[in-house]
Write a protein that holds these residues in place. Structure first.
Motif, short mmCIF file in Angstrom:
data_model
loop_
_atom_site.label_atom_id
_atom_site.label_comp_id
_atom_site.label_asym_id
_atom_site.label_seq_id
_atom_site.Cartn_x
_atom_site.Cartn_y
_atom_site.Cartn_z
N GLY A 161 43.66 -6.80 17.79
CA GLY A 161 44.36 -6.60 19.06
C GLY A 161 43.54 -5.87 20.10
N PHE A 162 42.21 -5.92 19.98
CA PHE A 162 41.33 -5.28 20.95
C PHE A 162 40.88 -6.31 21.99
N ALA A 163 40.96 -5.98 23.25
CA ALA A 163 40.35 -6.83 24.27
C ALA A 163 38.83 -6.64 24.19
N PRO A 164 38.04 -7.71 24.21
CA PRO A 164 36.58 -7.56 24.11
C PRO A 164 36.01 -6.56 25.11
N SER A 165 36.49 -6.60 26.34
CA SER A 165 35.95 -5.69 27.36
C SER A 165 36.37 -4.25 27.13
N ARG A 166 37.30 -4.03 26.20
CA ARG A 166 37.78 -2.68 25.90
C ARG A 166 37.45 -2.30 24.46
N THR A 167 36.37 -2.89 23.94
CA THR A 167 35.95 -2.63 22.57
C THR A 167 34.55 -2.02 22.54
N ILE A 168 34.39 -0.97 21.76
CA ILE A 168 33.07 -0.37 21.51
C ILE A 168 32.59 -0.87 20.16
N VAL A 169 31.32 -1.19 20.07
CA VAL A 169 30.71 -1.62 18.81
C VAL A 169 29.54 -0.70 18.50
N VAL A 170 29.44 -0.28 17.24
CA VAL A 170 28.31 0.53 16.79
C VAL A 170 27.47 -0.34 15.86
N GLU A 171 26.22 -0.58 16.25
CA GLU A 171 25.33 -1.47 15.51
C GLU A 171 23.97 -0.81 15.33
N ASP A 172 23.27 -1.20 14.24
CA ASP A 172 21.95 -0.64 13.99
C ASP A 172 20.83 -1.67 14.06
N SER A 173 21.16 -2.93 14.33
CA SER A 173 20.13 -3.96 14.41
C SER A 173 20.16 -4.64 15.77
N PRO A 174 19.01 -5.07 16.28
CA PRO A 174 18.99 -5.79 17.55
C PRO A 174 19.84 -7.05 17.52
N LEU A 175 19.89 -7.74 16.38
CA LEU A 175 20.70 -8.95 16.28
C LEU A 175 22.18 -8.63 16.47
N GLY A 176 22.64 -7.57 15.83
CA GLY A 176 24.03 -7.18 15.97
C GLY A 176 24.35 -6.70 17.37
N VAL A 177 23.44 -5.91 17.93
CA VAL A 177 23.63 -5.43 19.30
C VAL A 177 23.75 -6.60 20.26
#
Length: 219
Positions: A161-177
Motif C-alpha cells: 500500500g505504498f505509493a512509489p513516489s512516497r517510498t524509501i528504498v535502502v539498497e547496497d548495490s548499483p543494480l538495486g539502486v
C-alpha cells in the motif's frame, strides 16, 4: 522525514542490508566457479555478481566460460550456501535499532530481494528477523523481471500500500539502486561494499556508511 508524512514506508534489500550475507555467498560462489575452471576470488565475485539475480549470474558465467556451466553448479551452490549462511550469517549492524524505530513510529516496511524466498527464510531466520517480515517478503521470483528492472519494487510497494513516489528504498548495490530509482522511489545507498560515488551514480539521493544513520530519517 517519516514523521512529516512525506513517505508511506520503506523497502529494504535483504542481502547486505538486513543480513550480512554478501561475503559468505560470494566466497561460496567463487569457490565453485574456481572448481569448474573459472578462477575467481571472493572480491572478484563481489565485484561481478553483487546484486544480480541467479539467472543473470549464470548468464555471466556462461559468457566467461564460453559454454554452459554444469548443472551441478547451481545445485552445489544452493546446498553449500544454505549450510554456510545458517551457521555464519548475522544481522547487519544497526538494523534491529532501525526496525525498532520504524515500529515505534508506526511506519510500514518490507523486504524486496533478488534472492529466492527460501534464501530469505534461511538468512532472516538465522538472524532472528524472519518474524518481523511476515507477509512482507518479496522476491524476484514473484515478478517477470528481477532487479535492475523496477518490477520487484513496484510489486512490493503495491502489496504494502505504498505509493512509489512516497517510498524509501535502502539498497547496497548499483543494480538495486537503479531499479528502485527507475520505479520512482527515493533511494538511500548503504555504502558498505560499494563506494558512495557508484551508488549515487546509479540513482541514490543519499548514502550512509552505518545503518544507524537511517534513524535521522525516521525521528
Amino acid at each position: 522525514m517519516f514523521n512529516g508524512a512525506r513517505y508511506d514506508g520503506i523497502l529494504f534489500d535483504c542481502d547486505g542490508v538486513l543480513v550480512d550475507s554478501e561475503r559468505i555467498t560470494s566466497r561460496v560462489w567463487a569457490g565453485l566457479l574456481t572448481n569448474i575452471g573459472l578462477p575467481t576470488t571472493t572480491e572478484q565475485s563481489l565485484a561481478t555478481y553483487l546484486g544480480n539475480s541467479m539467472a543473470r549470474c549464470l548468464e555471466i558465467v556462461t559468457e566467461q566460460l564460453g559454454h554452459t556451466p554444469p548443472d551441478s553448479l547451481l545445485t552445489d551452490f544452493y546446498a553449500q550456501v544454505k549450510v554456510a549462511l545458517a551457521s555464519e550469517v548475522v544481522a547487519v549492524d544497526g538494523i534491529v535499532e532501525v526496525l525498532d524505530a520504524l515500529d515505534a513510529a508506526d511506519v510500514g516496511y518490507g523486504v524486496a530481494s533478488n534472492g529466492e524466498h527460501e534464501k530469505m527464510e534461511t538468512t532472516l531466520g538465522a538472524t532472528g528477523l524472519l518474524s518481523r517480515f511476515e507477509g512482507r517478503r518479496f522476491s524476484a521470483v514473484d515478478v517477470a523481471r528481477p532487479k535492475p528492472a523496477p518490477d520487484l519494487f513496484l510489486h512490493a510497494a503495491q502489496q504494502l500500500g505504498f505509493a512509489p513516489s512516497r517510498t524509501i528504498v535502502v539498497e547496497d548495490s548499483p543494480l538495486g539502486v537503479f531499479g528502485a530509482s527507475t520505479a520512482g522511489m527515493t533511494v538511500i545507498g548503504y555504502a558498505e561494499l560499494v563506494s558512495p560515488e557508484r551508488l549515487m551514480a546509479a540513482g541514490a539521493v543519499h548514502t550512509v556508511f552505518n545503518l544507524r544513520e537511517l534513524l535521522a530519517f525516521i525521528r
